[in-house]
Structures are given as structure tokens and as C-alpha cells.
Design a protein around this motif. Structure first.
Motif, short mmCIF file in Angstrom:
data_model
loop_
_atom_site.label_atom_id
_atom_site.label_comp_id
_atom_site.label_asym_id
_atom_site.label_seq_id
_atom_site.Cartn_x
_atom_site.Cartn_y
_atom_site.Cartn_z
N GLY A 135 -9.08 -4.29 -2.17
CA GLY A 135 -9.07 -3.92 -0.76
C GLY A 135 -8.46 -5.01 0.11
N PHE A 136 -8.23 -4.67 1.39
CA PHE A 136 -7.52 -5.55 2.32
C PHE A 136 -8.39 -5.92 3.52
N ILE A 137 -8.13 -7.09 4.08
CA ILE A 137 -8.75 -7.51 5.34
C ILE A 137 -7.64 -7.89 6.31
N LEU A 138 -7.69 -7.32 7.50
CA LEU A 138 -6.77 -7.67 8.58
C LEU A 138 -7.52 -8.58 9.54
N ILE A 139 -7.18 -9.85 9.56
CA ILE A 139 -7.83 -10.82 10.44
C ILE A 139 -6.91 -11.10 11.61
N ARG A 140 -7.40 -10.84 12.81
CA ARG A 140 -6.66 -11.13 14.04
C ARG A 140 -7.51 -12.09 14.85
N ASP A 141 -7.14 -13.36 14.83
CA ASP A 141 -8.02 -14.36 15.43
C ASP A 141 -7.17 -15.59 15.79
N THR A 142 -7.85 -16.65 16.18
CA THR A 142 -7.17 -17.88 16.57
C THR A 142 -6.58 -18.59 15.34
N GLN A 143 -5.66 -19.49 15.59
CA GLN A 143 -5.05 -20.24 14.50
C GLN A 143 -6.09 -21.04 13.74
N ILE A 146 0.83 -1.21 0.00
CA ILE A 146 0.00 0.00 0.00
C ILE A 146 0.86 1.25 0.00
N GLN A 147 0.25 2.33 -0.51
CA GLN A 147 0.82 3.66 -0.46
C GLN A 147 0.02 4.50 0.53
N SER A 148 0.41 5.74 0.71
CA SER A 148 -0.26 6.60 1.69
C SER A 148 -1.72 6.86 1.33
N ASP A 149 -2.09 6.75 0.04
CA ASP A 149 -3.46 7.03 -0.37
C ASP A 149 -4.22 5.78 -0.83
N THR A 150 -3.67 4.60 -0.52
CA THR A 150 -4.31 3.36 -0.99
C THR A 150 -5.66 3.14 -0.31
N VAL A 151 -5.74 3.42 0.99
CA VAL A 151 -6.99 3.17 1.71
C VAL A 151 -7.57 4.50 2.21
N ARG A 152 -8.89 4.58 2.22
CA ARG A 152 -9.60 5.76 2.72
C ARG A 152 -10.72 5.35 3.68
N ASN A 153 -11.61 4.47 3.22
CA ASN A 153 -12.74 4.01 4.04
C ASN A 153 -12.34 2.74 4.77
N ILE A 154 -12.32 2.78 6.08
CA ILE A 154 -11.90 1.63 6.90
C ILE A 154 -13.03 1.26 7.85
N MET A 155 -13.20 -0.03 8.08
CA MET A 155 -14.18 -0.50 9.05
C MET A 155 -13.48 -1.36 10.10
N ASP A 156 -13.71 -1.03 11.36
CA ASP A 156 -13.27 -1.88 12.47
C ASP A 156 -14.49 -2.67 12.92
N MET A 157 -14.50 -3.97 12.65
CA MET A 157 -15.70 -4.78 12.84
C MET A 157 -16.00 -5.10 14.30
N TYR A 167 -15.77 -0.25 1.26
CA TYR A 167 -14.67 -0.10 2.21
C TYR A 167 -13.37 -0.64 1.62
N ASP A 168 -12.28 0.09 1.90
CA ASP A 168 -10.96 -0.28 1.40
C ASP A 168 -10.25 -1.27 2.32
N LEU A 169 -10.61 -1.27 3.59
CA LEU A 169 -9.93 -2.14 4.55
C LEU A 169 -10.89 -2.51 5.67
N LEU A 170 -10.92 -3.80 6.00
CA LEU A 170 -11.72 -4.31 7.11
C LEU A 170 -10.79 -4.86 8.18
N HIS A 171 -11.06 -4.53 9.43
CA HIS A 171 -10.29 -5.06 10.55
C HIS A 171 -11.18 -6.02 11.32
N ALA A 172 -10.84 -7.31 11.29
CA ALA A 172 -11.66 -8.35 11.91
C ALA A 172 -10.91 -8.95 13.08
N TRP A 173 -11.12 -8.38 14.25
CA TRP A 173 -10.45 -8.84 15.47
C TRP A 173 -11.41 -9.76 16.24
N ASP A 174 -11.14 -11.05 16.20
CA ASP A 174 -11.91 -12.07 16.91
C ASP A 174 -13.38 -12.16 16.48
N ILE A 175 -13.77 -11.44 15.45
CA ILE A 175 -15.20 -11.37 15.11
C ILE A 175 -15.68 -12.71 14.54
#
Length: 603
Positions: A547-555, A446-457, A513-521
Motif C-alpha cells: 500500500g501507499f502513503i501520501l504525506i503532505r507536510d513540512t520539509q 499503480i493501475q486503475s484497480d490497485t487501490v480500493r480502501n482509502i483513508m484521508d487522515m 487500507y490501500d492508501l493513506l493521505h496524511a496532510w499535515d497530520i
């Protein structure tokens, strides 16, 4: 011979009917059964668990996985006519389920989600010729026409400068129904009415979160961003279809919603100012219940800016509405802060004093003490006044710091959850470190302008969004409806979001949305017995191509998601273990496929 002839004649109609029925059944199968069309409502391909479907599933969309039932080989692609599908705001579903709704109460614009057996199980295609959206800040003023190929608003609102079609783009001059000559001039005029320094509406950081009801294409909210004001631009999927889609394509915070019968998905005391510019809402209906809903979400001393003919016109009907509305807000203890030309700005009281001094029996009444003003998901509105907490009453306001200090100052409502200042500060620092780590992993892609709309789920206290404050992004902070309703802490930090259940589809258009953050969801909804597959399809629906998804969850969850990557046309960017026990980070990117036909060719 006569007997045979008569018997043969009797059988002919039956044979003809059987042939016709066979042709119809084959046609239906070819249309709905083919992966080149949308899966029919009512037909749902599930994950394993049904031995009778194993042979069919494994030969079409699934492959056998000895340990975990079936893993999808691919998902079918929805028909192109579903490229803008919003499952819980789908008029076709309302017709098919024969829901009996009161149109006068706007119930047909409220959420009505399909039951599991009637959900789509296909990938939503982008429109033909789809392009990667124009980057912020240029996107505020122009978008690609092929991405939202709807130009009727440009013709319908041509005299109001909502939007203008220019070649392969749609331009947004900044006009609105009430501010034809630009939102910037209108905003400065409002600040001048309130005597704010330098005609800047944020009043030196004291005003930060706004609600724009009936927002059109959200130019009001878009131009407020320059003043460090975050605006939740709200509108239904009504006759002005795609207005919220345009807003999100422009990179402006927005949400599909309506003032109908249910509370808005925001806690009490969330906004410093609510705005209605000819929003065509009957504020007097049902004992003023819609105005009382605005009162619920406004902070102590909050403003309601109302630009409408009733504020200035002299014909008999407008004068009647003005008199009745003035009487209603007076009984609600609102006062006129300013009135000029076509705009009036009312202000809520700072304390409960006025409420307690009203004559007995005054309408609207005060809400019952056991009524929770922060319970919002699927909760009916109440035609009553929400009193302030003892803290707000004593401090004569919300006690919030001006922006930007508000972002990192412990919110006064932390005590509602038994959270300490130390917990808040540690959470803020933890997520700052985690976001830095995320960006290190993303940096090659990504570059500095790659993402704009972000969702923290699963936003908790909003510290993920707070850590992104130095980037040119905005975050929709989603607080799951079954957990602590920490959304009020998020608003108290000068951020914004909504309450939602991830067992259902979110109220937004596809590709927003350009990026989703999925923490334990994913772990959380599996514990509730909801479908992880449905959630992954929903994440794909609302994520933009590339777009990108950041998944932070169990193995185990990460392993599950990896099995779906090919079927969803996602690509793993990086995987990293964390210092937390059994917690893994998986970063995926959604591939860009231009049309449903191109994807079918690839398959």
C-alpha cells in the motif's frame, strides 16, 4: 563441624532460590527481550531524550543521530499471535489493566486505549502465506482464506449464506441473518415497501448515506453500492470476531464500533437510513437511549428499517417487546412508513412540530438547548431527543441536493463554521488539482484497480475524497477531534467518515487500507505533544502490504519520516516540492513481507 554443616544446610535453600530466580529472569529476557517476539506490554522503546538508555538503544534498535537524538535502525516484529492487534480494542489490555467495565452496557467492546508506556513498539506481521488482496469488484464476493484464516462464521452461519469456504478462498453469496437468499432481493423488497421508483432504494438520489448496525460481514452495504448508496457498516469485535475485517478485506466501507455508552463517532443528521437486521440489540434498555442515538444521527425524514422477530412473531415475549417499542417510537414522533412480513420501516418527522406538540413531561425528553449533538468523541450518549436546527425546521428537511449533485453543492451547514460558498468551491477545486498531481506521481506504480480502501487522515471538508469520485474507490474521511468538526459537511456531501484523535490507534484491523493521505497530520500531533513514532507505527499497522502513503507536510516532517523508512520497511516512491511555502509531498510504499520469520531472515 556441626556448626558448619548446619550453616551450610541453611544456605542451601537460599542458593536454590537464587538459581531458580536467575533461570526465570533469563527465560523472561530471552522470550520478551528478543526481537523475534512481541515487545511486552509496559515495555516501550522511545526516541532519545534519556541518556541512561543511549548505549542500549544504539546497540539494539537505534543509531546515534547527532542532531536529532536517535534514529531507529529497525523495529522488532510482534509475535504472530498479534497479527490482528487492535490496540484500543484489545481484550488482553482490559484484563491486564483490570478495568472494571459493565458488560451489560457493552463497555468491554468500546475503546480503551493503552497509555503511552504500555503501547506496542513493534511491526504487526501479516499471517503466514499472506497474499495481496483480490481486487475490486471481485473482492466483494471472494477473499483469500490465508489473509483472514477464520472460518468459524462459515460453519456457524452455514444456513444463512454469510460465507462459504471454497478451496483457498472464502466466498460471500450475499446472505445475511434475515436475508438468506441474498441482500439484493432484500434491498429491492425494502424499496418496494417504500414505493420508490424501479425498486431502487436510493429513491433517485435522495437517499445516499446509510448506517447498518450489527452488519455481519457487510453484504447489505456491499450490495447497496450498486445503487450509489454509501453504507457505514458497524459492528463490534464480539463473538462474531473478524466480521468487520472481512468487510474491509472485501472492499466495503466498515468501522469497528458498538452502541454502548458512548456516542457513535458521527455528527447529528448524518444518515438517511439506519438498518438493523436481527442485530440482537435491546432497544428498550435505559429509557431507549440506543434508539435515541440512532435518532440523533438520522436526518429529518430519515428511516429506520428493522427486521426482527418482534416485528412479526406472535409469542407473548415478542408481542410485549413490540408493544413497548411501538409506544417508545411514537413518543419520539416516529411513524410507520411501511410494514411487511418480518420488516417494519419507521420514519422520523421532517420538522420540530410533533416534538413541540407533545404533552408536558412526555418521555423521552427533548435535549437541553446547550447540548451539542455534534460533540461525539468520548462523549456519553444522552436519553433525549435532538431537535432540528431552525434551518432544517423551516426547510422541512436537510435541504440537500440528490446524489450526485450533492457532492459538489455547497452544504447548508457551511454557515455553522462561517464558511462561504466561495471558500467551499475553491477548496473543491484546489483538491481536485492536488489529487490529479498525486495520481501523476503514482501512475508509474499503480493501475486503475490497485487501490480500493482509502483513508484521508485529515479530511477537512472532504474535497480530497470528492476529487476521487471518478475512481472505483471509497474514502474513510477522518476528522481530528481537536479541530473544527467538519465531518457533518462531509456527510452532507454524500461521503462518510469518523471523528478520531491520532494520538490514539484507529478502530480498525491491521492491513485494511490501500492508501493513506496524511496532510499535515504529523505536524499536528507533534504540536499536541503526541509521538510521531507511534503515529508512523499506527499508519504501518493499518496499511496493507504494497500500500501507499501520501504525506503532505513540512520539509522537516518529511526529513523525519525518511529516517524511519528502513526501520518500517517502507520505500520512497517520489518526493516533490509544492507551490505552498515549506510544503513537500512524499510518497512511500510499504514493502510486502510475507511472514514475521521472513522479515527476521532479511534482517
Amino acid at each position: 563441624m556441626r556448626g558448619r554443616t548446619e550453616g551450610g544446610n541453611k544456605k542451601k535453600p537460599v542458593i536454590v532460590l537464587l538459581c531458580v530466580a536467575a533461570v526465570v529472569l533469563v527465560s523472561v529476557y530471552l522470550f520478551f527481550g528478543s526481537s523475534s517476539h512481541a515487545i511486552e506490554y509496559g515495555r516501550k522503546l522511545g526516541l532519545g531524550g534519556d541518556a541512561t538508555k543511549k548505549e542500549d538503544a544504539s546497540t539494539s534498535f537505534y543509531v546515534d543521530d547527532d542532531a536529532n537524538g536517535f534514529t531507529p535502525r529497525s523495529f522488532p516484529v510482534c509475535d504472530d499471535r498479534h497479527s490482528e492487534l487492535i490496540p484500543c480494542l484489545d481484550r488482553n489490555l482490559i484484563y491486564q489493566m483490570r478495568l472494571k467495565l459493565d458488560l451489560s452496557l457493552m463497555e468491554h467492546y468500546e475503546r480503551h486505549c493503552p497509555p503511552p508506556e504500555r503501547r506496542f513498539n513493534c511491526l504487526i506481521p501479516p499471517p503466514p502465506g499472506y497474499k495481496v488482496p483480490i481486487k475490486w469488484p471481485n473482492s466483494r464476493d471472494e477473499v483469500w482464506k490465508v489473509n483472514i484464516p477464520h472460518t468459524h462464521l462459515a460453519h456457524e452461519k452455514s444456513d444463512q449464506n454469510w460465507m462459504v469456504v471454497k478451496g483457498d478462498k472464502i466466498n460471500f453469496p450475499g446472505g445475511g441473518t434475515h436475508f438468506h437468499y441474498g441482500a439484493d432481493k432484500y434491498i429491492a423488497s425494502m424499496a418496494n415497501m417504500l414505493n420508490f421508483p424501479n425498486n431502487i432504494l436510493n429513491n433517485e438520489g435522495r437517499l445516499r448515506t446509510f448506517l447498518d448496525v450489527g452488519c455481519g460481514v457487510a453484504s447489505f452495504g456491499g450490495y447497496l453500492l450498486a445503487s450509489d448508496i454509501m453504507t457505514m457498516s458497524l459492528a463490534p469485535n464480539d463473538v462474531h470476531q473478524n466480521q468487520i475485517q472481512f468487510a474491509l478485506e472485501r472492499g466495503i466501507p466498515a468501522y469497528l464500533g458498538v452502541l454502548g455508552t458512548k456516542r457513535l463517532p458521527y455528527p447529528s443528521r448524518s444518515f438517511e437510513l439506519a438498518h438493523c437486521s436481527r442485530c440482537r440489540i435491546d432497544w428498550l434498555q435505559r429509557d431507549g437511549i440506543l434508539l435515541l442515538e440512532l435518532d440523533r444521527v438520522l436526518r429529518p425524514g430519515g428511516y429506520f428499517a428493522y427486521s426482527s422477530p418482534e416485528a412479526y412473531a406472535q409469542d407473548e415475549e415478542d408481542l410485549r417487546i413490540w408493544r413497548e417499542m411501538s409506544a417508545l417510537v411514537e413518543r419520539m414522533c416516529w411513524t410507520i412508513a411501511a410494514k411487511r412480513n418480518q420488516t417494519v420501516i419507521w420514519q422520523k418527522p421532517m420538522t420540530n412540530d410533533c416534538y413541540l406538540e407533545r404533552e408536558p413531561g412526555t418521555q423521552p425528553p427533548l435535549c437541553n438547548s446547550d447540548s451539542d449533538p455534534d460533540a461525539v468523541y468520548g462523549v456519553n450518549m444522552e436519553a433525549c431527543i435532538t431537535q432540528y436546527s431552525d434551518h432544517d425546521h423551516k426547510t422541512k428537511g436537510s435541504g440537500l441536493s440528490p446524489w450526485p449533485a450533492r457532492l459538489t453543492s455547497p452544504p447548508p451547514r457551511l454557515a455553522d463554521f462561517g464558511y462561504s460558498t466561495d471558500m467551499f468551491e475553491k477548496d473543491t477545486e484546489t483538491w481536485k488539482q492536488r489529487v490529479d498531481a498525486y495520481w501523476d506521481l503514482l501512475s508509474p506504480a499503480i493501475q486503475s484497480d490497485t487501490v480500493r480502501n482509502i483513508m484521508d487522515m485529515k479530511a477537512n471538508m472532504g474535497s480530497f475524497a470528492a476529487a476521487l469520485n471518478d475512481k472505483d474507490v471509497w474514502v474513510m474521511n477522518v476528522v481530528p477531534e481537536d479541530g473544527p468538526n467538519t465531518l457533518k459537511l462531509i456527510y452532507d456531501r454524500g461521503l462518510m467518515g469518523a471523528v478520531h484523535s491520532w494520538c490514539e490507534a484507529f478502530s480498525t484491523y491491521p492491513r485494511t487500507y490501500d492508501l493513506l493521505h496524511a496532510w499535515d497530520i504529523i505536524s499536528d500531533i507533534k504540536k499536541r505533544g503526541c509521538s510521531a513514532e507511534d503515529l508512523l507505527l499506527e499508519m504501518d499497522r493499518i496499511l496493507r502490504p504494497s500500500g501507499f502513503i501520501l504525506i503532505r507536510d513540512t520539509q522537516s516532517v518529511v526529513d523525519l519520516v525518511k529516517k524511519y523508512l528502513k526501520a518500517l520497511h517502507w520505500e520512497a516512491v517520489d518526493t516533490k516540492a509544492t507551490s505552498d511555502s515549506d510544503t513537500v509531498i512524499l510518497i512511500v510504499q510499504k514493502k510486502l513481507w510475507l511472514t514475521s520469520e521472513s522479515l527476521r531472515d532479511l534482517e
